[in-house]
Design an enzyme around this catalytic site. Sequence first.
Site, short mmCIF file in Angstrom:
data_model
loop_
_atom_site.label_atom_id
_atom_site.label_comp_id
_atom_site.label_asym_id
_atom_site.label_seq_id
_atom_site.Cartn_x
_atom_site.Cartn_y
_atom_site.Cartn_z
CE LYS A 114 -1.15 5.86 7.67
NZ LYS A 114 -0.79 5.14 6.54
CG ASP A 131 5.48 3.54 2.01
OD1 ASP A 131 5.40 4.28 3.01
OD2 ASP A 131 4.42 3.54 1.05
CG PHE A 140 -1.82 1.28 1.31
CD1 PHE A 140 -2.74 1.44 0.52
CD2 PHE A 140 -1.57 2.19 2.03
CE1 PHE A 140 -3.76 2.50 0.51
CE2 PHE A 140 -2.31 3.43 1.91
CZ PHE A 140 -3.44 3.47 1.20
C1 LIG Z 1 -0.94 5.50 5.05
C2 LIG Z 1 -0.13 5.06 4.14
C3 LIG Z 1 0.39 5.73 3.12
C4 LIG Z 1 -0.52 7.04 2.80
O1 LIG Z 1 -0.41 8.00 3.62
P1 LIG Z 1 -1.43 9.33 3.41
O2 LIG Z 1 -1.02 10.30 4.46
O3 LIG Z 1 -2.66 8.49 3.77
O4 LIG Z 1 -1.22 9.83 1.93
C5 LIG Z 1 1.38 5.45 2.05
N1 LIG Z 1 2.11 4.15 2.48
C6 LIG Z 1 1.90 3.59 3.60
C7 LIG Z 1 2.85 2.17 4.03
C8 LIG Z 1 0.90 3.85 4.55
O5 LIG Z 1 0.83 3.29 5.42
#
Ligand SMILES: *Cc1c(COP(=O)(O)O)cnc(C)c1O
Length: 391
Positions: free
Chosen positions: A247, A218, A133
Amino acid sequence: MNTAVVSHALMQITPRPELVFVRGAGARLVDDAGRSYLDWVQGWAVNSLGHSPAVVVEALAQQAARLINPSPGFYNQPALDLAARLCAHSCFDQVFFTSSGAEANEGAIKLARKWGRVYKGGAHEIITFSNGFHGRTLATMAATGKAGWDRLFAPAMPGFVKARYNDPDSVRALIGPQTVAVMLEPIQGEAGVIAAAPGFLQALRALCDEHGLLLIVDEVQTGCGRTGTLFAHEHDGVRPDIMTLGKGIGGGVPLAALLARESVCCFEYGDQGGTYCGNPLMCAAGLAVMQSLARADFLARVNTLGEQLAMGLRRLSQRFGLGEVRGRGLLLALVLSRDLGAEVVLQARERGLLLNSPRPDLLRFMPALNSTHAEIEEGLELLGGVLQQHF
Ligand SMILES: *Cc1c(COP(=O)(O)O)cnc(C)c1O
């Protein structure tokens, strides 16, 4: 409050309970009827220090009174300080701040494509992973490996191919002349807290070195102390080329970051930007969070709390015949033996515990990193009461 009427003006993007939350303090969230909840969602692992932590409130108040927005075309002190701190505590040399994780990942994708154009004859393809994701913009949805997402807003952005997580051979098989990077989460959060197997990140690093590819991690969910180290890839002892954060870095405010090693930083003027990128208000909050994480014993305590929670979850799993407990630090999941996630979340909320179920058959736990041992016990007790009704 009649939320049915009030909520009509908000686009309906997810089913929400008929509650309005009005206050938060540390591990607790309070609704408009005055009811208090122990919050193990914490904005989806966003409120690293809990709700309205004093250090973030103070940093925001002071910065708001001093300077909110000079323009991204000028330097500001909080952005300079936070970038310096992030680089000092990682293997990266430069930072670009954004407002969301998806935007940081967009930046990572752009940087990799630019690097491919400058140094690798136009190579642009990025290998990502099934069930991964990376966000909800068009490019990050294409990078995401959720089933069906490539057709949701067709045509999908080209340039992404999917390998199997924890299977280096599936990555090797996809490498071609157009490949520029491999991008992954050190722990796949939305997929249900699936950690990279020991050696997987090292194998990817070796593949990237062999073929001249960039390794992009990520760490939007796993970064900033969540897994018990400042960044999750540290567990594997690898040095990625690019990392994204989001986050937890803002402690609740919209802040995210793209970090890269010097050799990769090839953006030229005009390639990248954004109205709110690196604004001092959000960076002041990020600085307060990073200073807290750097305090002696903070991360050691995350590990102790994580062990306490994991042990408690394992006990519950044994008692009720559930599945495995997985994850690291304070990013944990409990596999239920049936698709009861949504029901458990609902009943836990009725008992005063906020939980998250990213997949129908599992629960994900993301308490504040500065929770107390008593709060962890309290949550386990509440969860035990709910599970007892079902198993
Ligand atoms: C939440 C998340 C995103 C997206 O972040 P947003 O601030 O919602 O755009 C991208 N990568 C990972 C692994 C995430 O958990």
